[in-house]
Design an enzyme around this catalytic site. Structure first.
Site, PDB file in Angstrom:
ATOM      1  N   GLY A  69       0.720  -1.535  -0.510  1.00 16.00           N
ATOM      2  CA  GLY A  69       0.538  -0.250   0.069  1.00 16.00           C
ATOM      3  C   GLY A  69       0.894   1.074  -0.061  1.00 16.00           C
ATOM      4  O   GLY A  69       0.644   2.073  -0.482  1.00 16.00           O
ATOM      5  N   THR A  70       1.953   1.492   1.050  1.00 14.50           N
ATOM      6  CA  THR A  70       2.810   2.723   0.548  1.00 14.50           C
ATOM      7  C   THR A  70       3.541   2.435  -0.782  1.00 14.50           C
ATOM      8  O   THR A  70       3.402   3.903  -1.567  1.00 14.50           O
ATOM      9  CB  THR A  70       4.106   2.441   1.584  1.00 14.50           C
ATOM     10  OG1 THR A  70       3.143   2.153   3.205  1.00 14.50           O
ATOM     11  CG2 THR A  70       5.080   3.368   1.208  1.00 14.50           C
ATOM     12  N   ASN A 147      -8.402   3.786   8.401  1.00 18.74           N
ATOM     13  CA  ASN A 147      -7.720   2.420   9.107  1.00 18.74           C
ATOM     14  C   ASN A 147      -7.031   2.216  10.322  1.00 18.74           C
ATOM     15  O   ASN A 147      -7.092   1.398  11.289  1.00 18.74           O
ATOM     16  CB  ASN A 147      -6.113   2.514   9.089  1.00 18.74           C
ATOM     17  CG  ASN A 147      -5.211   3.716   8.720  1.00 18.74           C
ATOM     18  OD1 ASN A 147      -6.132   4.257   7.952  1.00 18.74           O
ATOM     19  ND2 ASN A 147      -4.695   3.844   8.810  1.00 18.74           N
ATOM     20  N   GLN A 175      -7.970  -1.148   3.629  1.00 17.21           N
ATOM     21  CA  GLN A 175      -8.369  -1.866   4.764  1.00 17.21           C
ATOM     22  C   GLN A 175      -9.754  -2.522   4.455  1.00 17.21           C
ATOM     23  O   GLN A 175     -10.439  -3.355   5.106  1.00 17.21           O
ATOM     24  CB  GLN A 175      -9.246  -0.409   5.248  1.00 17.21           C
ATOM     25  CG  GLN A 175      -7.530  -0.123   6.475  1.00 17.21           C
ATOM     26  CD  GLN A 175      -7.049  -0.903   7.529  1.00 17.21           C
ATOM     27  OE1 GLN A 175      -7.858  -1.683   8.034  1.00 17.21           O
ATOM     28  NE2 GLN A 175      -6.188  -1.066   7.956  1.00 17.21           N
ATOM     29  N   SER A 193      -3.377  -4.852  -0.063  1.00 21.35           N
ATOM     30  CA  SER A 193      -1.987  -4.871  -0.025  1.00 21.35           C
ATOM     31  C   SER A 193      -2.653  -6.219   1.350  1.00 21.35           C
ATOM     32  O   SER A 193      -2.936  -6.347   1.630  1.00 21.35           O
ATOM     33  CB  SER A 193      -1.196  -3.901   0.848  1.00 21.35           C
ATOM     34  OG  SER A 193      -0.751  -4.220   1.989  1.00 21.35           O
ATOM     35  N   ALA A 194      -1.971  -7.473   0.220  1.00 20.52           N
ATOM     36  CA  ALA A 194      -2.003  -8.687   0.432  1.00 20.52           C
ATOM     37  C   ALA A 194      -2.068  -8.961   2.311  1.00 20.52           C
ATOM     38  O   ALA A 194      -2.441 -10.159   2.346  1.00 20.52           O
ATOM     39  CB  ALA A 194      -1.220  -9.787  -0.140  1.00 20.52           C
ATOM     40  N   HIS A 195      -1.143  -8.296   2.960  1.00 17.86           N
ATOM     41  CA  HIS A 195      -0.464  -8.635   4.755  1.00 17.86           C
ATOM     42  C   HIS A 195      -2.071  -8.281   4.675  1.00 17.86           C
ATOM     43  O   HIS A 195      -1.901  -8.034   6.389  1.00 17.86           O
ATOM     44  CB  HIS A 195       0.506  -8.417   4.727  1.00 17.86           C
ATOM     45  CG  HIS A 195       0.559  -6.666   5.459  1.00 17.86           C
ATOM     46  ND1 HIS A 195       0.650  -6.043   6.619  1.00 17.86           N
ATOM     47  CD2 HIS A 195       0.236  -5.378   4.212  1.00 17.86           C
ATOM     48  CE1 HIS A 195       0.288  -4.737   6.466  1.00 17.86           C
ATOM     49  NE2 HIS A 195       0.489  -4.570   5.276  1.00 17.86           N
ATOM     50  N   CYS A 318       4.842   8.112  17.174  1.00 22.72           N
ATOM     51  CA  CYS A 318       6.433   8.624  17.869  1.00 22.72           C
ATOM     52  C   CYS A 318       7.570   9.085  17.509  1.00 22.72           C
ATOM     53  O   CYS A 318       7.822   8.080  16.313  1.00 22.72           O
ATOM     54  CB  CYS A 318       6.853   7.291  18.571  1.00 22.72           C
ATOM     55  SG  CYS A 318       7.115   7.109  20.770  1.00 22.72           S
TER      56      CYS A 318
HETATM   57  N1  PLP Z   1      -3.257   2.628   3.386  1.00 22.97           N
HETATM   58  C1  PLP Z   1      -4.210   1.852   4.814  1.00 22.97           C
HETATM   59  C2  PLP Z   1      -5.310   2.584   4.465  1.00 22.97           C
HETATM   60  C3  PLP Z   1      -2.886   1.260   5.713  1.00 22.97           C
HETATM   61  O1  PLP Z   1      -3.942   0.688   6.829  1.00 22.97           O
HETATM   62  C4  PLP Z   1      -1.809   0.564   5.635  1.00 22.97           C
HETATM   63  C5  PLP Z   1      -1.288   0.026   6.335  1.00 22.97           C
HETATM   64  O2  PLP Z   1      -1.286  -0.261   7.296  1.00 22.97           O
HETATM   65  C6  PLP Z   1      -1.606   1.601   4.069  1.00 22.97           C
HETATM   66  C7  PLP Z   1      -2.131   2.185   3.610  1.00 22.97           C
HETATM   67  C8  PLP Z   1       0.321   0.346   4.259  1.00 22.97           C
HETATM   68  O3  PLP Z   1       0.471  -0.594   3.122  1.00 22.97           O
HETATM   69  P1  PLP Z   1       1.206  -1.196   3.252  1.00 22.97           P
HETATM   70  O4  PLP Z   1       1.928  -2.495   4.614  1.00 22.97           O
HETATM   71  O5  PLP Z   1       1.414  -2.572   2.586  1.00 22.97           O
HETATM   72  O6  PLP Z   1       2.893  -0.415   3.207  1.00 22.97           O
END
Ligand code: PLP
Length: 375
Positions: A69-70, A147, A175, A193-195, A318
């Protein structure tokens, strides 16, 4: 451990792992190689792309495998800015840092950004987006569901507004993939995002509508139709497709089960612990419960719960040794202390009713402990 942090990540499902293992063991070829081992890997990649496209209801050529996702958030924001060279961006203030930080990077590079605030329920209204749009707006990002709160956003309407004005609309569906139908028809790009749906971490996919005006983020070889350089992680792509397929097939059953667990937990907390308030209102994902506890510090609560074997999270960040409250909760209008007292509980398909009861009892003890220490 009682794991109530399923929005952070989920354990890899056994079936998903089995779908990945052949590409880590015997079929380890590089999908760009021309020999038979490479062709086997390319075939597996083709299958993963076809499966993902079928589920997303798009063309296989519109699916790009990424690291998660990032990367997708960076690609969307920076890729559209690169395509335009100048202009204005509309970004919701409750986006994941992948999008927020990318937008801030683009601000430094000369783009103007309007960050749209949510209402008190945590909803980015189409009206607020419409007010932020300018004649020179080139990009808009509003996520499918947040999220931290799980609040579902009116993405179809927002997508419609953008389409009417020719604005590129990016929808972060990290999400919601495997939980809700995705708004593929209403956006120019979306991320999964698969995880987050029982697949491997470091494996994502981006849908990009054919013909959308966006440049690549990662230059390199000609992988992913020359739009995303780098040897493709075939096992990760196979895992993503398998995880997505299983999640979508079981979405209704798992959604109902998870919502029932979450609802029992929230009811117990609200009725049994004084000064507990749920953050975010309206339609929500089945998994999420974001709760503030008067007189408690969320970080302290997290650590006490962890000592007792319950895993949760806070939306606080943090940095440089100081804790800053969640940008999502403060954007919704919560005071700094209310935002700092919030804890996110997110339920998943492996949680049980007895875990809910146990987690509630432990939480109640921990909240009382913190409050008594303050007296
Ligand atoms: N976007 C949302 C809404 C998320 O919750 C997250 C991860 O927590 C991400 C993007 C980032 O995804 P990734 O962990 O696959 O980089």
């Amino acid at each position: 451990m009682i794991y109530l942090d399923n929005a952070a990540t989920t354990p890899t499902d056994g079936d998903v792992l089995n779908a990945m293992l052949p590409y880590l063991r015997e079929n380890y070829g590089n999908s760009s190689s021309q020999h038979s081992a490479g062709r086997k890997a390319a075939g597996a990649l083709l299958c993963a792309r076809d499966k993902t496209a079928r589920i997303l209801e798009c063309r296989p050529e519109e699916v790009y495998f990424t690291s998660g996702g990032t990367e997708c958030g960076n690609w969307a924001v920076k890729g559209v800015c690169a395509a335009h060279g100048k202009g204005h961006l509309v970004v919701s203030a409750i986006e994941h840092p992948a999008v927020l930080e990318s937008a801030k990077d683009m601000q430094k590079a000369g783009f103007e950004v309007t960050f749209v605030l949510p209402d008190g329920n945590g909803v980015i209204t189409p009206q607020a987006v419409e007010r932020a749009i300018r004649p020179d707006t080139v990009f808009c990002a509003v996520m499918h569901a947040n999220n931290e709160t799980g609040v579902i956003q009116p993405v179809e309407e927002i997508g419609g507004l953008c389409r009417e004005r020719g604005i590129f609309y990016y929808c972060d569906c990290v999400q919601t993939a495997g939980v809700l139908p995705l708004p593929v028809k209403h956006c120019d790009a979306l991320a999964i995002s698969a995880h987050k749906f029982y697949g491997p971490a470091g494996s994502g996919a981006m849908y990009i509508k054919e013909g959308a005006n966006i440049q690549r983020l990662i230059s390199g070889g000609r992988q992913e139709r020359a739009q995303r350089g780098g040897t493709v992680n075939v096992a990760a792509a196979a895992g993503l497709a398998a995880a997505l397929e299983k999640a979508v097939q079981n979405a209704q059953f798992n959604g109902e089960k998870i919502a029932a667990l979450r609802d029992v937990f929230v009811e117990k907390v609200i009725n049994g612990i004084d000064g507990a308030r749920v953050n975010g209102g309206g339609a929500k994902l089945p998994s999420h419960a974001n709760i503030s506890f008067d007189g408690c510090d969320g970080e302290n609560l997290l650590f006490l719960l962890d000592l007792e074997g319950v895993a949760v999270s806070t939306g606080s960040a943090c940095s440089a040794g100081a804790v800053t409250p969640s940008h999502v909760l403060t954007a919704m209008g919560l005071s700094e202390s209310a935002a700092k007292s919030a804890v996110r509980f997110t339920f998943g398909k492996y949680n049980t009713g007895s875990e809910v009861e146990k987690a509630y009892q432990i939480l109640k003890t921990c909240v009382n402990k913190i409050r008594n220490l303050k007296k």
